[in-house]
Write a protein that holds these residues in place. Structure first.
Motif, short mmCIF file in Angstrom:
data_model
loop_
_atom_site.label_atom_id
_atom_site.label_comp_id
_atom_site.label_asym_id
_atom_site.label_seq_id
_atom_site.Cartn_x
_atom_site.Cartn_y
_atom_site.Cartn_z
N THR A 27 6.02 41.77 29.01
CA THR A 27 7.04 42.77 29.32
C THR A 27 6.76 44.08 28.60
O THR A 27 6.82 45.16 29.20
CB THR A 27 8.45 42.24 28.96
N VAL A 28 6.43 44.00 27.31
CA VAL A 28 6.11 45.20 26.53
C VAL A 28 4.94 45.94 27.18
O VAL A 28 4.98 47.16 27.35
CB VAL A 28 5.77 44.83 25.06
N ASN A 29 3.90 45.20 27.56
CA ASN A 29 2.73 45.83 28.16
C ASN A 29 3.08 46.52 29.47
O ASN A 29 2.60 47.63 29.73
CB ASN A 29 1.62 44.80 28.38
N LYS A 30 3.91 45.90 30.29
CA LYS A 30 4.29 46.51 31.56
C LYS A 30 5.13 47.76 31.35
O LYS A 30 4.96 48.76 32.04
CB LYS A 30 5.03 45.51 32.45
N VAL A 31 6.05 47.70 30.40
CA VAL A 31 6.88 48.87 30.09
C VAL A 31 5.99 50.00 29.59
O VAL A 31 6.12 51.15 30.04
CB VAL A 31 7.97 48.52 29.05
N ASN A 32 5.07 49.71 28.68
CA ASN A 32 4.18 50.73 28.14
C ASN A 32 3.24 51.29 29.20
O ASN A 32 2.97 52.50 29.22
CB ASN A 32 3.40 50.20 26.95
N ASP A 33 2.74 50.43 30.09
CA ASP A 33 1.88 50.89 31.18
C ASP A 33 2.63 51.84 32.10
O ASP A 33 2.09 52.87 32.51
CB ASP A 33 1.35 49.71 32.00
N VAL A 45 27.40 53.35 15.77
CA VAL A 45 26.24 54.24 15.68
C VAL A 45 25.10 53.68 16.53
O VAL A 45 24.44 54.41 17.28
CB VAL A 45 25.79 54.42 14.21
N LEU A 46 24.86 52.38 16.43
CA LEU A 46 23.81 51.75 17.22
C LEU A 46 24.08 51.92 18.71
O LEU A 46 23.19 52.22 19.50
CB LEU A 46 23.70 50.26 16.89
N LEU A 47 25.33 51.71 19.10
CA LEU A 47 25.68 51.81 20.50
C LEU A 47 25.63 53.24 21.01
O LEU A 47 25.23 53.49 22.14
CB LEU A 47 27.07 51.21 20.74
N ILE A 48 26.02 54.19 20.18
CA ILE A 48 26.02 55.59 20.59
C ILE A 48 24.60 56.11 20.70
O ILE A 48 24.21 56.72 21.69
CB ILE A 48 26.84 56.46 19.61
N GLU A 49 23.80 55.89 19.67
CA GLU A 49 22.44 56.42 19.67
C GLU A 49 21.54 55.62 20.60
O GLU A 49 20.62 56.15 21.18
CB GLU A 49 21.88 56.43 18.25
N GLY A 50 21.81 54.35 20.74
CA GLY A 50 21.02 53.51 21.63
C GLY A 50 19.65 53.22 21.06
O GLY A 50 19.09 53.99 20.31
N ALA A 51 19.13 52.10 21.45
CA ALA A 51 17.79 51.71 21.04
C ALA A 51 16.88 51.83 22.25
O ALA A 51 17.31 51.67 23.38
CB ALA A 51 17.81 50.28 20.53
N SER A 52 15.62 52.11 22.00
CA SER A 52 14.66 52.19 23.09
C SER A 52 14.37 50.78 23.60
O SER A 52 14.64 49.79 22.91
CB SER A 52 13.37 52.85 22.62
N ILE A 53 13.80 50.70 24.79
CA ILE A 53 13.41 49.40 25.33
C ILE A 53 12.43 48.73 24.37
O ILE A 53 12.56 47.54 24.08
CB ILE A 53 12.77 49.55 26.73
N ASN A 54 11.46 49.48 23.86
CA ASN A 54 10.48 48.88 22.95
C ASN A 54 11.13 48.34 21.68
O ASN A 54 10.74 47.29 21.18
CB ASN A 54 9.37 49.88 22.61
N GLU A 55 12.11 49.06 21.14
CA GLU A 55 12.80 48.57 19.94
C GLU A 55 13.54 47.28 20.23
O GLU A 55 13.51 46.35 19.42
CB GLU A 55 13.76 49.63 19.41
N MET A 56 14.20 47.23 21.38
CA MET A 56 14.91 46.00 21.73
C MET A 56 13.93 44.85 21.95
O MET A 56 14.18 43.71 21.54
CB MET A 56 15.76 46.21 22.99
N LEU A 57 12.79 45.13 22.56
CA LEU A 57 11.79 44.09 22.78
C LEU A 57 11.17 43.62 21.46
O LEU A 57 10.90 42.42 21.30
CB LEU A 57 10.71 44.57 23.75
#
Length: 170
Positions: A150-156, A18-30
């Motif tokens: 990294t989080v800040n750059k992704v969000n920017d 389920v985790l692999l199919i639905e995938g997590a967002s970059i922010n969730e992984m970070l």
């Protein structure tokens, strides 16, 4: 009446697809990485042996050689974080990293595509130095800062605030 024991591996094995199919967002992984990797860096500072330090140094050298190739650099970047997990000498941390490796790999490629190469190299050098010097608080602080940047750059980028990658200077 039949009652079976519910063990973590029973529901974890069912949850992984389920985790692999639905995938997590970059922010969730970070967010996950910020929690796990900062403390992994602390344990690595306490427990790393010469083999662990050598492994991290070798992976850092590979990262240097892979600048310009997002996929190869991301793989080496992930290997550096895996090397820290291994240097923590905690079997649960190592196993969790192995379980989510493919999710982290996909996310790492996206992150490198956004942040470029210099941030990872900058922070990895500093984190390795802190681990080598047995500086637990320094390693934790640097890992948190690394992930926060990294989080800040992704969000920017998501908010349309930057036109490209911004590199960390030394």
């Amino acid at each position: 009446t039949y009652v079976s024991e519910v063990l973590p591996e029973n529901y974890l094995n069912a949850l992984l697809p389920v985790l692999l199919i639905e995938g997590a967002s970059i922010n969730e992984m970070l967010e996950f990485r910020a929690m796990i990797e900062a403390e992994s860096a602390r344990l690595a500072s306490r427990r790393a042996n010469s083999e662990d330090l050598g492994r991290m140094s070798e992976v850092l050298a590979v990262m240097e050689k892979c600048k310009g190739n997002v996929s190869d650099f991301a793989a080496a970047d992930l290997n550096f974080h895996t090397a820290i997990a291994m240097a923590a000498h905690n079997s649960v941390i190592i196993k969790v990293n192995a379980i989510i490796h493919d999710m982290l790999k996909k996310t790492m490629e996206e992150i490198v595509g956004i942040t470029g190469y210099e941030d990872g190299l900058f922070y990895h050098r500093k984190i390795l130095e802190a681990i080598r010097n047995r500086d637990e608080e320094g390693a934790v602080s640097l890992m948190r800062e690394h992930i926060s940047v990294t989080v800040n750059k992704v969000n920017d980028l998501k908010a349309g605030k930057t036109g490209g990658t911004v590199s960390q200077s030394e």
